[in-house]
Design a protein around this motif. Structure first.
Motif, PDB file in Angstrom:
ATOM      1  N   ALA A   8       0.818  -1.218   0.000  1.00  0.00           N
ATOM      2  CA  ALA A   8       0.000   0.000   0.000  1.00  0.00           C
ATOM      3  C   ALA A   8       0.846   1.260   0.000  1.00  0.00           C
ATOM      4  O   ALA A   8       0.379   2.323  -0.409  1.00  0.00           O
ATOM      5  N   THR A   9       2.098   1.167   0.434  1.00  0.00           N
ATOM      6  CA  THR A   9       2.955   2.355   0.455  1.00  0.00           C
ATOM      7  C   THR A   9       3.413   2.761  -0.935  1.00  0.00           C
ATOM      8  O   THR A   9       3.765   3.930  -1.158  1.00  0.00           O
ATOM      9  N   SER A  37       1.394   3.157   5.052  1.00  0.00           N
ATOM     10  CA  SER A  37       0.607   2.012   4.587  1.00  0.00           C
ATOM     11  C   SER A  37      -0.893   2.198   4.779  1.00  0.00           C
ATOM     12  O   SER A  37      -1.697   1.501   4.155  1.00  0.00           O
ATOM     13  N   LEU A  38      -1.301   3.119   5.639  1.00  0.00           N
ATOM     14  CA  LEU A  38      -2.725   3.288   5.937  1.00  0.00           C
ATOM     15  C   LEU A  38      -3.471   3.825   4.717  1.00  0.00           C
ATOM     16  O   LEU A  38      -3.012   4.746   4.055  1.00  0.00           O
ATOM     17  N   VAL A  39      -4.625   3.238   4.444  1.00  0.00           N
ATOM     18  CA  VAL A  39      -5.443   3.649   3.300  1.00  0.00           C
ATOM     19  C   VAL A  39      -6.768   4.189   3.822  1.00  0.00           C
ATOM     20  O   VAL A  39      -7.505   3.493   4.535  1.00  0.00           O
ATOM     21  N   LEU A  40      -7.059   5.423   3.470  1.00  0.00           N
ATOM     22  CA  LEU A  40      -8.319   6.058   3.868  1.00  0.00           C
ATOM     23  C   LEU A  40      -9.388   5.715   2.836  1.00  0.00           C
ATOM     24  O   LEU A  40      -9.304   6.130   1.674  1.00  0.00           O
ATOM     25  N   TYR A  69       0.560  13.564   9.842  1.00  0.00           N
ATOM     26  CA  TYR A  69       0.934  13.183   8.480  1.00  0.00           C
ATOM     27  C   TYR A  69      -0.345  12.908   7.701  1.00  0.00           C
ATOM     28  O   TYR A  69      -1.360  12.480   8.260  1.00  0.00           O
ATOM     29  N   GLU A  70      -0.285  13.148   6.393  1.00  0.00           N
ATOM     30  CA  GLU A  70      -1.435  12.872   5.542  1.00  0.00           C
ATOM     31  C   GLU A  70      -1.535  11.385   5.225  1.00  0.00           C
ATOM     32  O   GLU A  70      -0.542  10.657   5.267  1.00  0.00           O
ATOM     33  N   PHE A  71      -2.731  10.950   4.890  1.00  0.00           N
ATOM     34  CA  PHE A  71      -2.913   9.613   4.334  1.00  0.00           C
ATOM     35  C   PHE A  71      -2.323   9.601   2.922  1.00  0.00           C
ATOM     36  O   PHE A  71      -2.666  10.427   2.080  1.00  0.00           O
ATOM     37  N   THR A  72      -1.457   8.628   2.658  1.00  0.00           N
ATOM     38  CA  THR A  72      -0.861   8.494   1.320  1.00  0.00           C
ATOM     39  C   THR A  72      -0.989   7.088   0.755  1.00  0.00           C
ATOM     40  O   THR A  72      -0.661   6.867  -0.409  1.00  0.00           O
TER      41      THR A  72
END
Length: 633
Positions: free
Chosen positions: A148-149, A414-417, A587-590
């Motif tokens: 996801a990154t 790695s987090l996905v919104l 930090y923003e979601f990327t």
């Protein structure tokens, strides 16, 4: 004053004295070119092969589990490799120190070096998201999160950090990376895959130079490379097609044309070979009905002869025991091109059977020489003949703050919104740090074992916060918010508690419990019942963000209307601060989806590019929550 001599040093002296006493005088005085580091590698390999007996050659083709690996067994059978599995670790102690690992490994290495020819031992371990069997090691996000990154350079740095932590315990060989292309999330190993997209998986093979080091210019393509004592030999797995089995059933059949195999499942192996991967592990699965472990075309003709892979091919755990007739299984696997057999407990039977097959000329000695030559090539590339011993030079790297900071960075990237409000409510994220009172809830909010998932201290994973060192999501939230913000934690609060406390917002952390391999095969892909209940109960009363901790997409469409915001956190590992970093807007979601998110399991398998592609969220989807409340995709 008495001087304490370490047990390892005494063992080394004892074994070496015994070995020297058995050396033939002419051999001792002769030109042992295989020990001469100034000689070309191929000459050293040929010289050593010419000196080896058949039992010594076959012994090099065996990898056994530590519990079966006494010094006598290693020395007397000329065992080529030992490994620690995910259950018994190094000394039956889940909290073994680096020094304990090192002492055990050096005891076995001393036995190997005291054998007639003194061929050093490789010691292997699964390090699939950090040094995941060592107590207090840094546990990085599982591969699905790293996919996801979309950041190969980050993955390379993780490889380098993992190599240092593995070396901290004296180990020199890892069964990683998994470069499977998971095409069906019902597969229990899907979180070990970076993506359903072969291009993304191929890009993430950048972890190999992280683990092994950069090949020097002019290095021969396909030749194994390990760049010194801060690096380890890597293993690309599981060759090939393991992520494409029918209905995602582990170890079963991948059906399709050779073109499909080449275009979907093979690209990452091609790139791994180019990057000098030392070893490749065969898959339990089959291709069009033929077991990969017995597949001469794929293992020898294509991997070795066409792709020019010059490292060695290793079987999976008991992978040569899978046929009903053991002799036929050994015959098929070795003839197919498998060079080293991972046989944790049954090494004497394997040695006896393979010896008989060679003596009967059912397997030619040239096949044995090819296998052993490849194993020796990797050992020479690792520098084991010059310096076989484990030491404490890298002990301070295990779980170091620098590596934990790197893991925290990987978590937040790695987090996905997936959802952030709607036209009526507006965005919820980023969350304000200063609020009167907030609720943190859910089965996964305060459980480090759930956060890390399978292959963490145990193959199937564990539950609880005392399994290793790390920070739970709850602890991270507590540290992130303003000190005046009142935090309430309740795993599954009742309605009257929710109604009476007037929470500003709730963070609901739910997902899957740990699993690995076939135990993770799941035809339904649902959040646990308690987790589903928590979403319904809490989000009915409080505006909430749902954080999903899972190794793959799960059925979430029924809960989307309830959740004001939804975040896919995958299996983030030990550094829960990375989750809080993004929830609160530092930090923003990327992150972008590495997998297609289905509406219903009835759609599976479904991958980007398929005809009638109709996902809930497509491959590559991911919103960006910005300070001030704006968002885009």
């Amino acid at each position: 004053m008495a001087v304490r001599i370490p047990l390892t040093h005494l063992l080394v002296c004892h074994f070496l004295v015994a070995a020297m006493a058995t050396l033939d005088v002419s051999e001792e005085e002769g030109n042992m070119r295989y020990k001469d580091s100034t000689q070309p590698m191929n000459l050293r390999i040929r010289d050593l092969l010419n000196r080896m007996t058949l039992p010594e050659k076959i012994g090099q083709m065996v990898q056994i589990e530590r519990a079966a690996a006494s010094p006598d067994v290693v020395r007397n059978y000329s065992i080529g490799s030992v490994y620690s599995d995910g259950e018994r670790s190094v000394s039956s102690s889940p909290t073994a120190t680096p020094q304990e690992w090192i002492e055990t490994i050096n005891e076995l290495q001393a036995a190997a070096m005291s054998s007639r020819l003194g061929i050093p031992l490789m010691y292997g371990i699964n390090a699939v998201h950090g040094h995941n069997t060592a107590y207090r090691a840094t546990i990085f996000p599982h591969n699905v999160g790293l996919g996801a990154t979309r950041d190969p350079a980050l993955v390379r740095r993780i490889g380098a950090a993992t190599a240092l932590e593995v070396r901290a315990t004296g180990i020199n060989y890892v069964f990683a990376p998994c470069v499977a292309v998971c095409r069906d999330p019902r597969w229990g190993r899907c979180y070990e895959s970076y993506s359903e997209d072969p291009t993304i998986v191929r890009e993430m093979t950048e972890i190999i130079p992280g683990l092994q080091g950069d090949m020097p210019s002019g290095w021969k393509t396909g030749s194994p490379f390990v760049g010194g004592r801060e690096k380890v030999a890597a293993c690309a797995k599981h060759y090939v097609g393991d992520g494409g089995t029918k209905n995602g059933v582990d170890k079963e059949d991948t059906v399709g044309s050779f073109h499909n195999l080449l275009s979907v499942h093979m690209p990452a192996y091609m790139t791994s070979v180019i990057k000098g991967v030392s070893t490749i592990m065969t898959s339990y699965s089959s291709w069009n009905g033929e077991k990969i472990h017995n597949h001469r075309f794929l293992v020898t003709e294509f991997l070795k002869n066409t792709l020019h892979f010059r490292g060695f091919v290793i079987s999976d755990w008991k992978g040569v025991d899978k046929n009903a007739n053991y002799t036929d299984s050994v015959m098929g696997a070795i003839s197919a091109g498998i060079d080293m057999v991972m046989d944790p407990e049954n090494h004497t039977m394997f040695i006896d059977v393979l010896t008989e097959l060679v003596n009967l000329k059912a397997i030619p000695i040239s096949r044995i020489d090819d296998a052993v030559g490849r194993i020796l090539r990797v050992k020479y590339a690792m520098g084991l003949f010059e310096d076989p011993w484990a030491d404490e030079a890298h002990v301070d790297h295990l779980g170091s703050q620098a590596h934990r900071d790197l893991a925290r960075e990987a978590v937040r990237k790695s987090l996905v919104l997936l959802k952030n409000g709607d036209n009526e409510t507006g965005p919820l994220l980023p969350l304000p740090k200063h609020s009167s009172r907030i609720l943190v809830t859910g089965t996964h909010a305060n459980n480090l074992g759930y956060q890390c998932g399978g292959w963490t201290m145990s193959q199937q994973g564990l539950t609880g916060n005392n399994i290793t060192a790390g920070t739970t999501i709850l602890s991270a939230i507590t540290s992130a918010v303003d000190p005046t913000t009142e935090i309430f934690y309740h795993t599954n609060p009742p309605a009257d508690f929710l109604e009476s406390n007037n929470f500003t917002y709730a963070i609901v952390v739910v997902g899957e419990t740990p699993y690995a391999g076939s135990r993770g095969d799941d035809a339904n892909l649902t959040i646990s019942e308690e987790g589903r209940g928590t979403i319904y109960n809490v989000c009915e009363w409080v505006k909430c963000v749902v954080v999903l901790v899972s190794g793959r997409p799960l059925e979430i469409q029924p809960y989307l209307p309830k959740a004001r915001a939804l975040v896919a956190a995958w299996l983030p590992g030990t550094e829960g601060q990375g989750v809080a970093d993004v929830l609160f807007g530092d930090y923003e979601f990327t992150g972008k989806l590495p997998r297609t998110w289905f509406k219903s399991v009835d759609q599976l398998p479904m991958n980007a590019g398929d005809k009638n592609y109709d996902p809930l969220f497509p491959l590559g989807f991911g919103l960006v929550a910005k300070a001030g409340g704006s968002q885009d995709s």
